[in-house]
Design a protein around this motif. Structure first.
Motif, PDB file in Angstrom:
ATOM      1  N   ASP A 219       0.850  -1.200   0.000  1.00 55.86           N
ATOM      2  CA  ASP A 219       0.000   0.000   0.000  1.00 55.86           C
ATOM      3  C   ASP A 219       0.886   1.250   0.000  1.00 55.86           C
ATOM      4  O   ASP A 219       2.045   1.203   0.423  1.00 55.86           O
ATOM      5  N   ASP A 268      -0.567  -6.859   1.767  1.00 61.97           N
ATOM      6  CA  ASP A 268      -0.184  -6.517   0.401  1.00 61.97           C
ATOM      7  C   ASP A 268      -1.178  -7.088  -0.597  1.00 61.97           C
ATOM      8  O   ASP A 268      -2.052  -7.874  -0.241  1.00 61.97           O
ATOM      9  N   LYS A 269      -1.028  -6.709  -1.837  1.00 61.24           N
ATOM     10  CA  LYS A 269      -2.057  -6.974  -2.847  1.00 61.24           C
ATOM     11  C   LYS A 269      -2.051  -8.431  -3.339  1.00 61.24           C
ATOM     12  O   LYS A 269      -2.929  -8.847  -4.087  1.00 61.24           O
ATOM     13  N   HIS A 334      -0.907   6.083   7.560  1.00 57.20           N
ATOM     14  CA  HIS A 334      -2.124   5.378   7.133  1.00 57.20           C
ATOM     15  C   HIS A 334      -3.351   6.226   7.452  1.00 57.20           C
ATOM     16  O   HIS A 334      -3.344   6.993   8.403  1.00 57.20           O
TER      17      HIS A 334
END
Ligand code: P6P
Length: 337
Positions: A219, A268-269, A334
Motif C-alpha cells: 500500500d 499486500d495486494k 495510514h
C-alpha cells in the motif's frame, strides 16, 4: 561475578514481589521452558538427528510442514498435557484446539504457540524459534469444556508471552506484564539463567526489517515510509538507514529487543482478502506484548495489535512493531480507522 539467577528462582521471586505469577502459571512457564530445551536439542542435532527436511504434509495454513515443525509441536503438547496447569492448547500446526485429555486434571490457562517459527530457515542453519502466548480460561458459562471461542481473546488479555530463539545461544525471552527478561540456556547445568532484565527498545532507530521483494505489492503508506528510509541523509528523514530481513520473526524481533529497529509485514495486494501474512493469536499478539513491555509499539498499520478482537483462531494480521517513534510515524501515514 554476580551469582546467576535461574528461571525458577526468577519466577518465584517475581511472584513474591508482585503476585503476577501464581503457582499454576509458574509451573506452565517452567514446563514450556523445559519443552524449549528439548526442541533446542532436536534443532541442534540437525542432519545428525535426521530431523531436517520436509514432513511431506501440510498445516492448516496450507504450508508444507518440516519434520521439526511436527517434532516441536509434539514436544509442547506432551510436555503440557499432564501438569494440571492447562485446560487446552492451540498451535499453528493444528487445525483445531487440543483439549487436555480427561485423564489429567484441568488447569486455569490456555496456551497458544507457533512451535517452530521461521521453518524455511531450518535446513539452512539460520536462527528459528518457538513463540508462545498464555491466556486465562474464561468462565464461559456454557458449562461445557473449553471451546475454540474461549481462545478468541484480545492480546491485551495475555497473562504471559515469550519466545525461545534457537541461535548461537538458546535464549528464552519472557514477560508476565512487568517488563521483559531474557534467560540464556546453560547447557552444562541444563538451566535457563537470567542474563538480562528490564529490556528496553530505543524509541528511534536507523534499521528497518521488511521483505523488500514484495515492494510492488505494498500500500502507498508503506511504500512512502520505505522510500523515505531509502532516500537516506538527502531525503526527508535526514539520516541513512540499514536493512535486515532474516525471514524468521523470532530472530528479527530479538534483534529489535536487543538494539532497536522496526519490523514490518504489511498487508499486500498478493492475497488482498488476507489482513496480512503473520498470525494474530500466536505470533503477533505475544511479540506485540513483549515489544510494548520493552517500551516499543505494535500496530497493524492503523490499530494497536493488542486491541484487535480476534474472530478466528488462525486469523492473520498486518504487523508493524518495534521502536516507538518509527511505528508511530508509519501508522500516522495510514488513513485513520
Ligand atoms: P517471507 C516465517 O515463515 C514467518 O512466518 C515469519 O517468521 C517471518 O517473519 C515471515 O514468515 C517471513 O516471510 O514472506 O519473507 O518468507
Amino acid at each position: 561475578m554476580a551469582q546467576k539467577i535461574s528461571l525458577t528462582r526468577y519466577l518465584v521471586e517475581q511472584q513474591r514481589a508482585d503476585g503476577l505469577i501464581p503457582g499454576q502459571l509458574r509451573l506452565l512457564l517452567e514446563v514450556v521452558a523445559r519443552a524449549c530445551k528439548s526442541i533446542s536439542q532436536a534443532v541442534n542435532k540437525g542432519a545428525l538427528g535426521g530431523v531436517l527436511g520436509s514432513a511431506e504434509s501440510e498445516n492448516v495454513q496450507g504450508e508444507i510442514q518440516k519434520k521439526l515443525d511436527i517434532i516441536a509441536n509434539e514436544v509442547l503438547i506432551e510436555a503440557n498435557e499432564w501438569g494440571g496447569h492447562l485446560a487446552a492448547m492451540a498451535s499453528e500446526e493444528m487445525d483445531s484446539i487440543h483439549l487436555v485429555p480427561n485423564r489429567y486434571p484441568q488447569g486455569e490457562y490456555l496456551l497458544l504457540f507457533d512451535p517452530l517459527d521461521g521453518s524455511s530457515n531450518i535446513d539452512v542453519n539460520v536462527s528459528i524459534g518457538t513463540i508462545f502466548s498464555v491466556l486465562r480460561k474464561p468462565e464461559n458459562g456454557h458449562g461445557q469444556g473449553v471451546q475454540e471461542s474461549d481462545f478468541l481473546q484480545a492480546g491485551s488479555k495475555q497473562v504471559a508471552a515469550g519466545y525461545c530463539i534457537y541461535g548461537p545461544q538458546t535464549t528464552l525471552v519472557l514477560t508476565v506484564g512487568n517488563g521483559v527478561a531474557m534467560f540464556t540456556l546453560d547447557r552444562e547445568q541444563g538451566s535457563f539463567m537470567l542474563t538480562q532484565e528490564d529490556i528496553k527498545i530505543p524509541a528511534d532507530t536507523k534499521e528497518f526489517a521488511i521483505n523488500m521483494s514484495n515492494m510492488r505489492h505494498w500500500d502507498a503508506p508503506v511504500k512512502r515510509y520505505i522510500d523515505e528510509c531509502l532516500a537516506g541523509k538527502e531525503g526527508p528523514r535526514g539520516k541513512d538507514f540499514n536493512m535486515r530481513w532474516i525471514a524468521s520473526m523470532v530472530a528479527d524481533v530479538h534483534r529489535i529487543l536487543m538494539r532497536g529497529g522496526v519490523f514490518m509485514y504489511p498487508w499486500d495486494k498478493r492475497e488482498p482478502e488476507k489482513a496480512g501474512k503473520l498470525r494474530l493469536m500466536y505470533e503477533a499478539n505475544p511479540m506485540s506484548w513483549l515489544v510494548e513491555q520493552a517500551g516499543g509499539a505494535a500496530t497493524n498499520g492503523r490499530q494497536r495489535i493488542l486491541d484487535i478482537a480476534p474472530t478466528k483462531l488462525h486469523e492473520r494480521v498486518a504487523v508493524v512493531l518495534g521502536s516507538k517513534n518509527e511505528v508511530e510515524r508509519l501508522t500516522g501515514y495510514h488513513d485513520p480507522l
